[in-house]
Write a protein that holds these residues in place. Structure first.
Motif, PDB file in Angstrom:
ATOM      1  N   GLU A  97       0.978  -1.740  -0.268  1.00 50.75           N
ATOM      2  CA  GLU A  97       0.049   0.119  -0.010  1.00 50.75           C
ATOM      3  C   GLU A  97       1.116   1.354  -0.038  1.00 50.75           C
ATOM      4  O   GLU A  97       0.375   2.728  -0.904  1.00 50.75           O
ATOM      5  N   LEU A  98       2.087   1.078   0.519  1.00 47.63           N
ATOM      6  CA  LEU A  98       2.765   2.327   0.354  1.00 47.63           C
ATOM      7  C   LEU A  98       3.663   2.526  -0.851  1.00 47.63           C
ATOM      8  O   LEU A  98       4.785   2.969  -0.782  1.00 47.63           O
ATOM      9  N   GLY A  99       3.146   1.518  -1.635  1.00 46.51           N
ATOM     10  CA  GLY A  99       4.398   1.869  -2.665  1.00 46.51           C
ATOM     11  C   GLY A  99       5.859   0.627  -2.646  1.00 46.51           C
ATOM     12  O   GLY A  99       6.562   1.234  -3.548  1.00 46.51           O
ATOM     13  N   ASP A 100       6.649   0.003  -1.976  1.00 46.69           N
ATOM     14  CA  ASP A 100       7.668  -0.069  -1.818  1.00 46.69           C
ATOM     15  C   ASP A 100       7.513  -1.677  -2.171  1.00 46.69           C
ATOM     16  O   ASP A 100       6.951  -2.505  -1.479  1.00 46.69           O
ATOM     17  N   LYS A 101       7.068  -1.964  -3.750  1.00 48.40           N
ATOM     18  CA  LYS A 101       6.742  -3.204  -3.915  1.00 48.40           C
ATOM     19  C   LYS A 101       8.021  -4.526  -3.882  1.00 48.40           C
ATOM     20  O   LYS A 101       7.391  -5.525  -3.761  1.00 48.40           O
ATOM     21  N   ARG A 102       9.625  -4.377  -3.390  1.00 51.58           N
ATOM     22  CA  ARG A 102      10.171  -5.055  -3.925  1.00 51.58           C
ATOM     23  C   ARG A 102       9.869  -5.345  -1.695  1.00 51.58           C
ATOM     24  O   ARG A 102       9.985  -7.014  -2.220  1.00 51.58           O
ATOM     25  N   ARG A 103       9.916  -4.668  -0.852  1.00 52.76           N
ATOM     26  CA  ARG A 103      10.087  -5.089   0.354  1.00 52.76           C
ATOM     27  C   ARG A 103       8.255  -5.835   0.194  1.00 52.76           C
ATOM     28  O   ARG A 103       8.613  -7.432   0.803  1.00 52.76           O
ATOM     29  N   ALA A 104       7.310  -5.271   0.145  1.00 48.64           N
ATOM     30  CA  ALA A 104       5.983  -6.174  -0.300  1.00 48.64           C
ATOM     31  C   ALA A 104       5.742  -8.010  -0.538  1.00 48.64           C
ATOM     32  O   ALA A 104       5.733  -8.400  -0.246  1.00 48.64           O
ATOM     33  N   GLY A 105       6.998  -7.972  -1.522  1.00 49.54           N
ATOM     34  CA  GLY A 105       7.035  -9.111  -2.381  1.00 49.54           C
ATOM     35  C   GLY A 105       7.576 -10.140  -1.413  1.00 49.54           C
ATOM     36  O   GLY A 105       7.391 -11.721  -1.502  1.00 49.54           O
ATOM     37  N   ASP A 106       8.757  -9.737  -0.764  1.00 47.57           N
ATOM     38  CA  ASP A 106       9.660 -10.284   0.402  1.00 47.57           C
ATOM     39  C   ASP A 106       8.697 -10.950   1.420  1.00 47.57           C
ATOM     40  O   ASP A 106       8.673 -11.848   1.495  1.00 47.57           O
ATOM     41  N   GLU A 107       7.713  -9.785   2.157  1.00 51.56           N
ATOM     42  CA  GLU A 107       7.251  -9.778   3.050  1.00 51.56           C
ATOM     43  C   GLU A 107       6.048 -10.959   2.677  1.00 51.56           C
ATOM     44  O   GLU A 107       5.233 -11.912   3.407  1.00 51.56           O
ATOM     45  N   LEU A 108       5.508 -10.560   1.419  1.00 44.99           N
ATOM     46  CA  LEU A 108       4.515 -11.499   1.048  1.00 44.99           C
ATOM     47  C   LEU A 108       4.554 -12.675   0.845  1.00 44.99           C
ATOM     48  O   LEU A 108       3.835 -14.205   1.233  1.00 44.99           O
ATOM     49  N   ALA A 109       5.973 -12.542   0.092  1.00 49.05           N
ATOM     50  CA  ALA A 109       6.462 -14.477  -0.089  1.00 49.05           C
ATOM     51  C   ALA A 109       6.745 -15.400   1.212  1.00 49.05           C
ATOM     52  O   ALA A 109       6.264 -15.820   1.462  1.00 49.05           O
ATOM     53  N   ARG A 110       7.247 -14.419   2.070  1.00 49.57           N
ATOM     54  CA  ARG A 110       7.546 -14.840   3.910  1.00 49.57           C
ATOM     55  C   ARG A 110       6.122 -15.466   4.216  1.00 49.57           C
ATOM     56  O   ARG A 110       5.859 -16.833   4.197  1.00 49.57           O
ATOM     57  N   ALA A 111       5.037 -15.133   4.158  1.00 43.45           N
ATOM     58  CA  ALA A 111       3.425 -14.888   4.561  1.00 43.45           C
ATOM     59  C   ALA A 111       3.184 -16.390   3.982  1.00 43.45           C
ATOM     60  O   ALA A 111       2.459 -17.617   4.543  1.00 43.45           O
ATOM     61  N   PHE A 112       3.424 -16.799   2.454  1.00 48.03           N
ATOM     62  CA  PHE A 112       2.567 -17.258   1.497  1.00 48.03           C
ATOM     63  C   PHE A 112       3.517 -18.473   1.996  1.00 48.03           C
ATOM     64  O   PHE A 112       3.539 -20.056   1.827  1.00 48.03           O
ATOM     65  N   MET A 113       4.744 -18.774   1.961  1.00 48.73           N
ATOM     66  CA  MET A 113       5.827 -20.104   1.798  1.00 48.73           C
ATOM     67  C   MET A 113       5.642 -20.282   3.933  1.00 48.73           C
ATOM     68  O   MET A 113       5.600 -21.757   3.909  1.00 48.73           O
ATOM     69  N   GLY A 114       4.906 -19.218   4.229  1.00 47.69           N
ATOM     70  CA  GLY A 114       4.533 -20.264   5.958  1.00 47.69           C
ATOM     71  C   GLY A 114       3.360 -20.788   6.180  1.00 47.69           C
ATOM     72  O   GLY A 114       3.166 -21.584   7.190  1.00 47.69           O
ATOM     73  N   ALA A 115       2.509 -20.491   5.394  1.00 46.97           N
ATOM     74  CA  ALA A 115       1.023 -20.561   5.548  1.00 46.97           C
ATOM     75  C   ALA A 115       0.750 -20.368   4.341  1.00 46.97           C
ATOM     76  O   ALA A 115      -0.770 -21.385   4.201  1.00 46.97           O
ATOM     77  N   GLY A 116       0.886 -20.385   3.216  1.00 48.13           N
ATOM     78  CA  GLY A 116       0.139 -20.160   1.717  1.00 48.13           C
ATOM     79  C   GLY A 116      -1.072 -19.762   1.929  1.00 48.13           C
ATOM     80  O   GLY A 116      -0.686 -19.192   2.450  1.00 48.13           O
TER      81      GLY A 116
END
Length: 141
Positions: A97-116
């Motif tokens: 939402e703050l426009g930091d797509k690189r950080r968003a990708g990293d954090e959302l990938a961690r969430a996805f890989m941790g919980a699907g």
């Protein structure tokens, strides 16, 4: 000390009840009161993690993304914070939402890989679509 724990727990229960009613501002107030009761150094108190997550969650739902990010960053740095899929989900959403797509990708990938996929249930579909575009890029035929 037991009285303090009981008061913090009661405030968090009130906050959760208000959040369930979608009174995010009211819930935020209860969680902030609970955090204020925790003794210094707060970050060594076991309840700080979940109170900070709850505050960050409410701030996210109120679309106060910079403030939400700060509480979630604090939470992820606490014991048991790093690797928690929900914390990474909210951090990724704030970054998105703050426009930091690189950080968003990293954090959302961690969430996805941790919980699907399930971690994205009930969330705006754009977040899951975004992380899938990073983790599962379209294959050229």
């Amino acid at each position: 000390m037991e009285a303090l724990e009981a008061r913090v727990e009661a405030l968090c229960e009130q906050g959760n009840a208000l959040a369930d009613l979608e009174d995010h501002a009211g819930a935020l107030g209860r969680f902030e009161q609970a955090l204020a009761l925790l003794p210094e150094p707060q970050d060594s108190h076991p309840s700080t993690l979940w109170v900070c997550v709850a505050i960050g969650d409410m701030l996210f739902l109120l679309e106060r993304y910079p403030e939400a990010r700060e509480f979630l960053r604090r939470a992820v740095a606490l014991p048991d914070g790093l690797g928690n899929p929900f914390i990474h989900l909210r951090l990724g959403q704030c970054a998105f939402e703050l426009g930091d797509k690189r950080r968003a990708g990293d954090e959302l990938a961690r969430a996805f890989m941790g919980a699907g996929d399930e971690i994205f249930d009930g969330e705006d579909a754009k977040y899951l679509q975004f992380v899938r575009s990073i983790l599962l890029p379209a294959q050229d035929a």
